[in-house]
Scaffold this motif. Structure first.
Motif, PDB file in Angstrom:
ATOM      1  N   MET A 126       0.828  -1.213   0.000  1.00  0.00           N
ATOM      2  CA  MET A 126       0.000   0.000   0.000  1.00  0.00           C
ATOM      3  C   MET A 126       0.858   1.257   0.000  1.00  0.00           C
ATOM      4  SD  MET A 126      -3.408  -0.938   2.109  1.00  0.00           S
ATOM      5  CE  MET A 126      -2.696  -1.382   3.655  1.00  0.00           C
ATOM      6  N   ARG A 127       1.963   1.231   0.801  1.00  0.00           N
ATOM      7  CA  ARG A 127       2.821   2.432   0.843  1.00  0.00           C
ATOM      8  C   ARG A 127       3.441   2.688  -0.526  1.00  0.00           C
ATOM      9  NH1 ARG A 127       2.926   4.098   6.079  1.00  0.00           N
ATOM     10  NH2 ARG A 127       2.275   2.416   7.462  1.00  0.00           N
ATOM     11  N   GLU A 128       3.852   1.629  -1.217  1.00  0.00           N
ATOM     12  CA  GLU A 128       4.438   1.804  -2.562  1.00  0.00           C
ATOM     13  C   GLU A 128       3.404   2.388  -3.519  1.00  0.00           C
ATOM     14  OE1 GLU A 128       7.815  -1.711  -2.431  1.00  0.00           O
ATOM     15  OE2 GLU A 128       6.059  -1.974  -3.730  1.00  0.00           O
ATOM     16  N   MET A 129       2.163   1.906  -3.381  1.00  0.00           N
ATOM     17  CA  MET A 129       1.108   2.396  -4.279  1.00  0.00           C
ATOM     18  C   MET A 129       0.857   3.880  -4.047  1.00  0.00           C
ATOM     19  SD  MET A 129      -1.599  -0.706  -4.071  1.00  0.00           S
ATOM     20  CE  MET A 129      -2.906   0.187  -4.800  1.00  0.00           C
ATOM     21  N   VAL A 130       0.767   4.245  -2.773  1.00  0.00           N
ATOM     22  CA  VAL A 130       0.469   5.649  -2.442  1.00  0.00           C
ATOM     23  C   VAL A 130       1.585   6.577  -2.932  1.00  0.00           C
ATOM     24  CG1 VAL A 130       0.196   7.207  -0.466  1.00  0.00           C
ATOM     25  CG2 VAL A 130      -1.061   5.061  -0.541  1.00  0.00           C
ATOM     26  N   GLU A 131       2.824   6.064  -2.950  1.00  0.00           N
ATOM     27  CA  GLU A 131       3.939   6.909  -3.401  1.00  0.00           C
ATOM     28  C   GLU A 131       4.046   6.968  -4.924  1.00  0.00           C
ATOM     29  OE1 GLU A 131       7.394   5.379  -1.402  1.00  0.00           O
ATOM     30  OE2 GLU A 131       6.457   5.843   0.518  1.00  0.00           O
ATOM     31  N   THR A 132       3.571   5.924  -5.604  1.00  0.00           N
ATOM     32  CA  THR A 132       3.812   5.884  -7.058  1.00  0.00           C
ATOM     33  C   THR A 132       2.585   6.141  -7.929  1.00  0.00           C
ATOM     34  OG1 THR A 132       3.562   3.507  -6.952  1.00  0.00           O
ATOM     35  CG2 THR A 132       5.812   4.331  -6.923  1.00  0.00           C
ATOM     36  N   TYR A 133       1.375   5.816  -7.454  1.00  0.00           N
ATOM     37  CA  TYR A 133       0.199   5.993  -8.326  1.00  0.00           C
ATOM     38  C   TYR A 133      -0.127   7.485  -8.435  1.00  0.00           C
ATOM     39  CZ  TYR A 133      -0.968   1.012  -8.478  1.00  0.00           C
ATOM     40  OH  TYR A 133      -0.954  -0.347  -8.697  1.00  0.00           O
ATOM     41  N   PRO A 134      -0.215   8.021  -9.663  1.00  0.00           N
ATOM     42  CA  PRO A 134      -0.431   9.461  -9.821  1.00  0.00           C
ATOM     43  C   PRO A 134      -1.686   9.959  -9.105  1.00  0.00           C
ATOM     44  CG  PRO A 134      -0.059   8.415 -11.963  1.00  0.00           C
ATOM     45  CD  PRO A 134      -0.111   7.337 -10.955  1.00  0.00           C
ATOM     46  N   ASN A 135      -2.785   9.148  -9.145  1.00  0.00           N
ATOM     47  CA  ASN A 135      -4.036   9.651  -8.520  1.00  0.00           C
ATOM     48  C   ASN A 135      -4.007   9.569  -6.994  1.00  0.00           C
ATOM     49  OD1 ASN A 135      -4.183   6.800  -8.647  1.00  0.00           O
ATOM     50  ND2 ASN A 135      -6.412   6.861  -8.469  1.00  0.00           N
ATOM     51  N   LEU A 136      -2.994   8.900  -6.435  1.00  0.00           N
ATOM     52  CA  LEU A 136      -2.939   8.751  -4.970  1.00  0.00           C
ATOM     53  C   LEU A 136      -1.831   9.609  -4.355  1.00  0.00           C
ATOM     54  CD1 LEU A 136      -3.262   4.841  -4.703  1.00  0.00           C
ATOM     55  CD2 LEU A 136      -5.099   6.515  -4.756  1.00  0.00           C
ATOM     56  N   ARG A 137      -0.836   9.928  -5.190  1.00  0.00           N
ATOM     57  CA  ARG A 137       0.339  10.631  -4.660  1.00  0.00           C
ATOM     58  C   ARG A 137      -0.049  11.988  -4.045  1.00  0.00           C
ATOM     59  NH1 ARG A 137       4.678  11.821  -8.746  1.00  0.00           N
ATOM     60  NH2 ARG A 137       3.862   9.977  -9.753  1.00  0.00           N
ATOM     61  N   GLY A 138       0.474  12.253  -2.869  1.00  0.00           N
ATOM     62  CA  GLY A 138       0.262  13.551  -2.220  1.00  0.00           C
ATOM     63  C   GLY A 138      -1.059  13.652  -1.480  1.00  0.00           C
ATOM     64  N   ALA A 139      -1.947  12.637  -1.579  1.00  0.00           N
ATOM     65  CA  ALA A 139      -3.248  12.717  -0.897  1.00  0.00           C
ATOM     66  C   ALA A 139      -3.085  12.367   0.584  1.00  0.00           C
ATOM     67  CB  ALA A 139      -4.218  11.749  -1.558  1.00  0.00           C
ATOM     68  N   ASP A 140      -4.087  12.800   1.375  1.00  0.00           N
ATOM     69  CA  ASP A 140      -4.043  12.535   2.816  1.00  0.00           C
ATOM     70  C   ASP A 140      -4.548  11.100   3.068  1.00  0.00           C
ATOM     71  OD1 ASP A 140      -4.270  12.421   5.513  1.00  0.00           O
ATOM     72  OD2 ASP A 140      -5.650  14.115   5.727  1.00  0.00           O
ATOM     73  N   ILE A 141      -3.624  10.150   2.967  1.00  0.00           N
ATOM     74  CA  ILE A 141      -4.002   8.739   3.183  1.00  0.00           C
ATOM     75  C   ILE A 141      -3.176   8.190   4.343  1.00  0.00           C
ATOM     76  CG2 ILE A 141      -4.118   6.419   2.168  1.00  0.00           C
ATOM     77  CD1 ILE A 141      -4.305   7.730  -0.587  1.00  0.00           C
ATOM     78  N   GLU A 142      -3.856   7.891   5.440  1.00  0.00           N
ATOM     79  CA  GLU A 142      -3.140   7.352   6.612  1.00  0.00           C
ATOM     80  C   GLU A 142      -3.202   5.823   6.571  1.00  0.00           C
ATOM     81  OE1 GLU A 142      -3.564   6.996  11.452  1.00  0.00           O
ATOM     82  OE2 GLU A 142      -4.980   8.242  10.332  1.00  0.00           O
ATOM     83  N   ILE A 143      -2.010   5.219   6.533  1.00  0.00           N
ATOM     84  CA  ILE A 143      -1.986   3.746   6.553  1.00  0.00           C
ATOM     85  C   ILE A 143      -1.537   3.306   7.938  1.00  0.00           C
ATOM     86  CG2 ILE A 143      -0.973   1.663   5.521  1.00  0.00           C
ATOM     87  CD1 ILE A 143      -0.504   3.370   2.970  1.00  0.00           C
ATOM     88  N   VAL A 144      -2.422   2.704   8.701  1.00  0.00           N
ATOM     89  CA  VAL A 144      -2.070   2.279  10.062  1.00  0.00           C
ATOM     90  C   VAL A 144      -1.112   1.085   9.932  1.00  0.00           C
ATOM     91  CG1 VAL A 144      -2.954   1.411  12.267  1.00  0.00           C
ATOM     92  CG2 VAL A 144      -4.297   3.057  10.934  1.00  0.00           C
ATOM     93  N   ALA A 145       0.109   1.279  10.490  1.00  0.00           N
ATOM     94  CA  ALA A 145       1.159   0.267  10.293  1.00  0.00           C
ATOM     95  C   ALA A 145       0.723  -1.104  10.810  1.00  0.00           C
ATOM     96  CB  ALA A 145       2.419   0.704  11.006  1.00  0.00           C
ATOM     97  N   SER A 146       1.062  -2.133  10.050  1.00  0.00           N
ATOM     98  CA  SER A 146       0.772  -3.505  10.498  1.00  0.00           C
ATOM     99  C   SER A 146       1.715  -4.453   9.769  1.00  0.00           C
ATOM    100  CB  SER A 146      -0.687  -3.852  10.216  1.00  0.00           C
ATOM    101  OG  SER A 146      -0.799  -4.734   9.157  1.00  0.00           O
ATOM    102  N   SER A 147       1.932  -5.625  10.363  1.00  0.00           N
ATOM    103  CA  SER A 147       2.824  -6.592   9.705  1.00  0.00           C
ATOM    104  C   SER A 147       1.991  -7.646   8.979  1.00  0.00           C
ATOM    105  CB  SER A 147       3.716  -7.245  10.748  1.00  0.00           C
ATOM    106  OG  SER A 147       2.875  -7.821  11.733  1.00  0.00           O
ATOM    107  N   ALA A 148       0.727  -7.276   8.714  1.00  0.00           N
ATOM    108  CA  ALA A 148      -0.213  -8.255   8.148  1.00  0.00           C
ATOM    109  C   ALA A 148       0.195  -8.726   6.756  1.00  0.00           C
ATOM    110  CB  ALA A 148      -1.595  -7.635   8.084  1.00  0.00           C
ATOM    111  N   GLN A 149       0.003 -10.026   6.545  1.00  0.00           N
ATOM    112  CA  GLN A 149       0.276 -10.615   5.235  1.00  0.00           C
ATOM    113  C   GLN A 149      -1.019 -11.245   4.723  1.00  0.00           C
ATOM    114  OE1 GLN A 149       3.867 -12.490   4.482  1.00  0.00           O
ATOM    115  NE2 GLN A 149       4.693 -10.550   5.154  1.00  0.00           N
ATOM    116  N   VAL A 150      -1.262 -11.092   3.435  1.00  0.00           N
ATOM    117  CA  VAL A 150      -2.447 -11.747   2.857  1.00  0.00           C
ATOM    118  C   VAL A 150      -2.043 -12.593   1.664  1.00  0.00           C
ATOM    119  CG1 VAL A 150      -4.365 -10.215   3.417  1.00  0.00           C
ATOM    120  CG2 VAL A 150      -2.924  -9.713   1.441  1.00  0.00           C
ATOM    121  N   ARG A 151      -2.942 -13.543   1.343  1.00  0.00           N
ATOM    122  CA  ARG A 151      -2.699 -14.358   0.157  1.00  0.00           C
ATOM    123  C   ARG A 151      -3.620 -13.883  -0.960  1.00  0.00           C
ATOM    124  NH1 ARG A 151       0.192 -18.473   0.019  1.00  0.00           N
ATOM    125  NH2 ARG A 151      -1.048 -19.892  -1.251  1.00  0.00           N
ATOM    126  N   GLY A 152      -3.036 -13.697  -2.137  1.00  0.00           N
ATOM    127  CA  GLY A 152      -3.849 -13.226  -3.259  1.00  0.00           C
ATOM    128  C   GLY A 152      -3.031 -13.180  -4.534  1.00  0.00           C
TER     129      GLY A 152
END
Ligand code: ADP
Length: 402
Positions: A265-291
């Motif tokens: 998610m952090r990589e997406m927020v930094e690289t996706y043009p429509n997300l970059r610079g927006a106020d998006i708080e990602i609550v830190a977690s070590s969660a892993q998902v399968r997908g």
């Protein structure tokens, strides 16, 4: 004198007892009685009359399943008419023979073990009953050991699976056809959408040339029409893009893997043009998902994109993302401070081309959430939303934990 009156009394009593006995006999003959209670020196005893078995005999003969009574060595002591019909063998040739003759030799050992079982057995696997004419009939067997009234043996109920199998086969055939039609339809929509892109690109290119290189020769009305063509072409381009992305979800074979959500998610927020610079708080977690990597990032970017888009004008979008462990799974929440959604629309917004708010302010194709749902379900998960009109929204996707 006394003796005569004693005898008379005795005769009256005997007559009464005779009448009672006659009445009982008539009741037995008429089938009104199927058991007798007789008082004796050892107390009351119940005698069941043979006629009482009649209803059970009728029941067993009329039932739609074959019924066998076997001796412990597998000799058929009794078979109902239905079994004779199933095996296409006259009853007199069934009774007294070994029951194994009706089943393939490679199943005999297994069937013998069922006969010896102390507990009732249901052989759920499909067996084939060999009929006298060489045909075979799919059946299911259940066994019960009996030891009552001095009779030792095993009862076997034979259920004919022919009709069930025919319906299952028809259902399988229909769903295979449906699947093939679906694949063909998706391939068609994919190629149509794909092929529409080239003429659209040339239209967009020519409009751009007119607006840039010939602007001085254009009067305001002509310029306004060109601007409209330009924005319609942009909308069509977005629609084609979404249709292609949607059908790609079904067409692509993805590899399931484990992902570090926080990092993704952090990589997406930094690289996706429509997300970059927006106020998006990602609550830190070590969660892993399968997908699947691409569909998963598409889901998250669609949810984040909507969270930033559906906000009343003048309000700064504020988005929060966090994860919550549920039973063996992980729920990813995306919360916004936007316009919210009426509860009656929660069920339909995940359908294709459904837009609750189609005002110009919020452009879109109505495919974003259906893509999220399709991708999440393909990964074995679920989606949902909690929202009230004007109160912001909380969308969630739930996936298997990594
Ligand atoms: P699109 O964004 O292209 O309109 P979606 O499939 O992503 O299509 O969303 C379907 C509809 O659900 C949207 O048109 C909108 O009405 C509603 N919706 C989706 N996300 C939100 C949100 N975060 N807040 C309010 N409404 C939303």
């Amino acid at each position: 004198m006394e003796k005569t009156s004693d005898l008379k009394a005795e005769i009256v009593e005997l007559k009464a007892r005779l009448a009672e006995a006659e009445e009982t006999l008539n009741a037995i003959r008429g089938g009104e009685v199927d058991a007798l209670v007789v008082s004796g020196s050892e107390g009351d005893q119940v005698f069941t009359l043979k006629g009482a078995e009649m209803p059970y005999r009728i029941l067993v003969e009329e039932m739609n399943q074959g019924a066998l009574m076997l001796s412990p060595d597998g000799t058929i002591l009794y078979a109902n008419t239905r079994f004779a019909v199933l095996s296409k063998t006259p009853l007199e040739q069934v009774i007294g023979t070994s029951w194994q003759q009706f089943f393939p030799a490679d199943k005999h050992l297994q069937l013998e073990s069922y006969l010896r079982a102390q507990e009732p057995v249901s052989a759920m696997e499909e067996l084939s009953l060999q009929a006298a004419d060489g045909a075979s009939c799919p059946v299911h067997l259940s066994f019960r050991t009996m030891s009552a009234s001095g009779v030792e043996g095993v009862s076997v109920i034979v259920t004919d699976l022919t009709e069930r199998k025919q319906s299952e086969d028809a259902l399988r055939k229909t769903s295979e056809e449906l699947f093939e039609n679906n694949v063909a339809l998706e391939a068609f929509s994919y190629s149509v959408s794909h092929d529409m892109r080239a003429p659209l690109r040339s239209m967009q290119g020519m409009v751009a040339i007119l607006l840039e290189n010939h602007a001085v020769k254009l009067n305001p009305e002509a310029k306004m029409y060109l601007d409209r063509i330009k924005s319609s072409a942009t909308r069509l381009d977005r629609l084609i893009h979404d249709v292609l992305a949607y059908s790609k979800l079904t067409r692509d074979q993805n590899e399931i893997a484990t992902f570090d959500l926080d990092k993704m998610m952090r990589e997406m927020v930094e690289t996706y043009p429509n997300l970059r610079g927006a106020d998006i708080e990602i609550v830190a977690s070590s969660a892993q998902v399968r997908g699947y990597e691409v569909p998963l990032s598409q889901c998250i970017s669609n949810l984040l994109g909507n969270a930033l888009k559906f906000v009343p004008s003048g309000r700064v979008p504020c988005v929060k993302v966090w994860t919550e462990p549920t039973k063996g799974r992980l729920r990813i929440w995306v919360q916004d401070n936007g316009i919210g959604i009426l509860p009656k629309n929660h069920g339909t917004i995940f359908d294709v081309f459904t837009r609750v708010n189609s005002s110009k302010e919020y452009e879109g194709t109505g495919l974003g959430l259906s893509m999220v749902k399709k991708a999440v379900e393909k990964m074995g998960g679920h989606v949902g939303v909690e929202s009230e009109l004007g109160q912001g929204s909380r969308f969630w996707i739930e996936l298997e934990r990594g």
